[in-house]
Design an enzyme around this catalytic site. Structure first.
Site, PDB file in Angstrom:
ATOM      1  N   ARG A 246      -5.077   0.114  -6.998  1.00 54.06           N
ATOM      2  CA  ARG A 246      -4.028   0.810  -6.244  1.00 54.06           C
ATOM      3  C   ARG A 246      -3.532   2.034  -7.018  1.00 54.06           C
ATOM      4  NH1 ARG A 246      -2.206  -2.507  -2.000  1.00 54.06           N
ATOM      5  NH2 ARG A 246      -2.384  -4.743  -2.348  1.00 54.06           N
TER       6      ARG A 246
ATOM      7  N   THR B 261      -0.395  -3.309  13.140  1.00 53.37           N
ATOM      8  CA  THR B 261       0.652  -3.593  12.155  1.00 53.37           C
ATOM      9  C   THR B 261       1.902  -2.762  12.441  1.00 53.37           C
ATOM     10  OG1 THR B 261      -1.070  -4.002  10.503  1.00 53.37           O
ATOM     11  CG2 THR B 261       1.169  -3.680   9.682  1.00 53.37           C
ATOM     12  N   LEU B 262       1.705  -1.476  12.636  1.00 51.29           N
ATOM     13  CA  LEU B 262       2.848  -0.583  12.884  1.00 51.29           C
ATOM     14  C   LEU B 262       3.541  -0.880  14.197  1.00 51.29           C
ATOM     15  CD1 LEU B 262       4.390   1.715  11.633  1.00 51.29           C
ATOM     16  CD2 LEU B 262       2.396   1.045  10.358  1.00 51.29           C
TER      17      LEU B 262
ATOM     18  N   ASP C 206      -5.820  -1.002  -1.871  1.00 54.66           N
ATOM     19  CA  ASP C 206      -6.492  -1.844  -2.856  1.00 54.66           C
ATOM     20  C   ASP C 206      -7.907  -2.244  -2.452  1.00 54.66           C
ATOM     21  OD1 ASP C 206      -5.470  -3.590  -0.741  1.00 54.66           O
ATOM     22  OD2 ASP C 206      -6.256  -5.195  -1.997  1.00 54.66           O
TER      23      ASP C 206
ATOM     24  N   GLY D 226       0.782  -1.241   0.000  1.00 55.94           N
ATOM     25  CA  GLY D 226       0.000   0.000   0.000  1.00 55.94           C
ATOM     26  C   GLY D 226       0.808   1.283   0.000  1.00 55.94           C
TER      27      GLY D 226
ATOM     28  N   ASP E 165       0.814   3.418   4.255  1.00 52.52           N
ATOM     29  CA  ASP E 165      -0.364   3.994   3.617  1.00 52.52           C
ATOM     30  C   ASP E 165      -1.393   4.454   4.639  1.00 52.52           C
ATOM     31  OD1 ASP E 165      -0.898   1.387   4.400  1.00 52.52           O
ATOM     32  OD2 ASP E 165      -1.839   0.774   2.521  1.00 52.52           O
TER      33      ASP E 165
ATOM     34  N   ASP F  25      -4.717   1.990  11.090  1.00 53.33           N
ATOM     35  CA  ASP F  25      -6.091   1.725  11.478  1.00 53.33           C
ATOM     36  C   ASP F  25      -6.073   1.378  12.980  1.00 53.33           C
ATOM     37  OD1 ASP F  25      -8.818   1.263  10.831  1.00 53.33           O
ATOM     38  OD2 ASP F  25      -8.461  -0.855  10.533  1.00 53.33           O
TER      39      ASP F  25
ATOM     40  N   GLY G  67      -3.561   0.122  14.465  1.00 54.14           N
ATOM     41  CA  GLY G  67      -2.200   0.396  14.931  1.00 54.14           C
ATOM     42  C   GLY G  67      -1.401  -0.868  15.190  1.00 54.14           C
TER      43      GLY G  67
HETATM   44  P1  IMP Z   1      -3.854  -1.877  11.363  1.00 53.83           P
HETATM   45  O1  IMP Z   1      -2.901  -2.957  11.748  1.00 53.83           O
HETATM   46  O2  IMP Z   1      -5.246  -2.125  11.879  1.00 53.83           O
HETATM   47  O3  IMP Z   1      -3.377  -0.490  11.723  1.00 53.83           O
HETATM   48  O4  IMP Z   1      -4.073  -1.996   9.827  1.00 53.83           O
HETATM   49  C1  IMP Z   1      -3.215  -1.497   8.952  1.00 53.83           C
HETATM   50  C2  IMP Z   1      -3.406  -2.125   7.595  1.00 53.83           C
HETATM   51  O5  IMP Z   1      -4.767  -2.455   7.302  1.00 53.83           O
HETATM   52  C3  IMP Z   1      -2.981  -1.098   6.593  1.00 53.83           C
HETATM   53  O6  IMP Z   1      -1.615  -1.201   6.311  1.00 53.83           O
HETATM   54  C4  IMP Z   1      -3.863  -1.388   5.415  1.00 53.83           C
HETATM   55  O7  IMP Z   1      -3.200  -2.252   4.546  1.00 53.83           O
HETATM   56  C5  IMP Z   1      -5.095  -2.056   5.981  1.00 53.83           C
HETATM   57  N1  IMP Z   1      -6.242  -1.128   6.011  1.00 53.83           N
HETATM   58  C6  IMP Z   1      -6.804  -0.562   7.082  1.00 53.83           C
HETATM   59  N2  IMP Z   1      -7.827   0.234   6.748  1.00 53.83           N
HETATM   60  C7  IMP Z   1      -7.899   0.197   5.401  1.00 53.83           C
HETATM   61  C8  IMP Z   1      -8.760   0.832   4.426  1.00 53.83           C
HETATM   62  O8  IMP Z   1      -9.677   1.628   4.728  1.00 53.83           O
HETATM   63  N3  IMP Z   1      -8.521   0.515   3.134  1.00 53.83           N
HETATM   64  C9  IMP Z   1      -7.544  -0.346   2.745  1.00 53.83           C
HETATM   65  N4  IMP Z   1      -6.710  -0.944   3.610  1.00 53.83           N
HETATM   66  C10 IMP Z   1      -6.890  -0.683   4.926  1.00 53.83           C
HETATM   67 MG    MG Z   2      -0.435  -1.149   4.644  1.00 56.87          MG
END
Ligand code: IMP
Ligand code: MG
Length: 189
Positions: free
Chosen positions: A170, A112-113, A164, A48, A105, A108, A110
């Protein structure tokens, strides 16, 4: 084959000129903040982050290198991130002693980060900062400090500009909101 993107589009959330203006600002800010740093390394989170990285780095006036990593969320069913993350593709750079800027990108929950930051911290870089184009702050499940945020966005599923829908779209130059019901199972990478 997917339908034309217009079918899935509820509305354009951030149009191309606004995106590009903000990315230029971020580039200038990062260039100022790292003006006295030697050898900044941008770490793009695939897939992303690629459009954001490509546009952002064109606005950096400081020398820097780039590298890529890919992660996946387990049980990544539809829009929910399970919290369990795995490195699918690792960096090719030795990051010990390096100044890192993670380029994402969207943040959400948090999760993943948080995982990526921890995985990089143990390799003892000099510093780690995070730059995300989009942030859904109201969805945060973990406390994570984000240094640069392009846009705070509402709790809507979005696509385009790197993000995506089932791996498509994308390439769209704007960030759009997915129309309710148009896409039942949006992916989550
Ligand atoms: P997190 O671990 O919940 O912060 O999710 C992060 C990952 O979820 C991002 O890197 C995105 O790839 C995916 N993601 C979260 N929200 C969206 C969205 O609205 N559209 C597309 N991908 C999303
Ligand atoms: Mg991502």
């Amino acid at each position: 084959m997917p339908r034309p993107y217009e079918y899935y589009l509820e509305d354009i959330l951030i149009d191309q000129p606004v995106l590009q203006m903000r990315i230029a600002e971020l580039g200038q800010q990062i260039s100022r903040d790292y003006a006295h740093t030697e050898g900044l390394l941008l770490i793009c989170v695939l897939k992303g982050g690629i459009l954001f990285l490509a546009d952002l780095m064109r606005h950096l006036t400081i020398p820097h290198q780039i590298d890529f990593m890919a992660v996946s969320s387990y049980g990544a069913k539809a829009r929910e991130s399970s919290g369990a993350v795995r490195i699918e593709m690792d960096l090719s750079t030795d990051i010990a002693g390096r100044d890192l800027l993670i380029v994402e990108d969207i943040i959400d929950s948090g999760n993943t980060l948080t995982y990526i930051r921890r995985a990089l911290e143990v390799r003892q870089p000099a510093s780690i900062k995070i730059c995300t184009l989009l942030s859904k702050s109201e969805r945060r499940e973990v406390d994570i400090h984000v240094d640069y945020i392009g846009f705070e966005i509402p709790n809507k599923f979005v696509f385009g500009y790197g993000l995506d829908l089932d791996e498509y779209y994308r390439n769209l130059p704007f960030v759009g909101i997915v129309r309710q019901g148009a896409f039942a199972e949006a992916t989550n990478d």
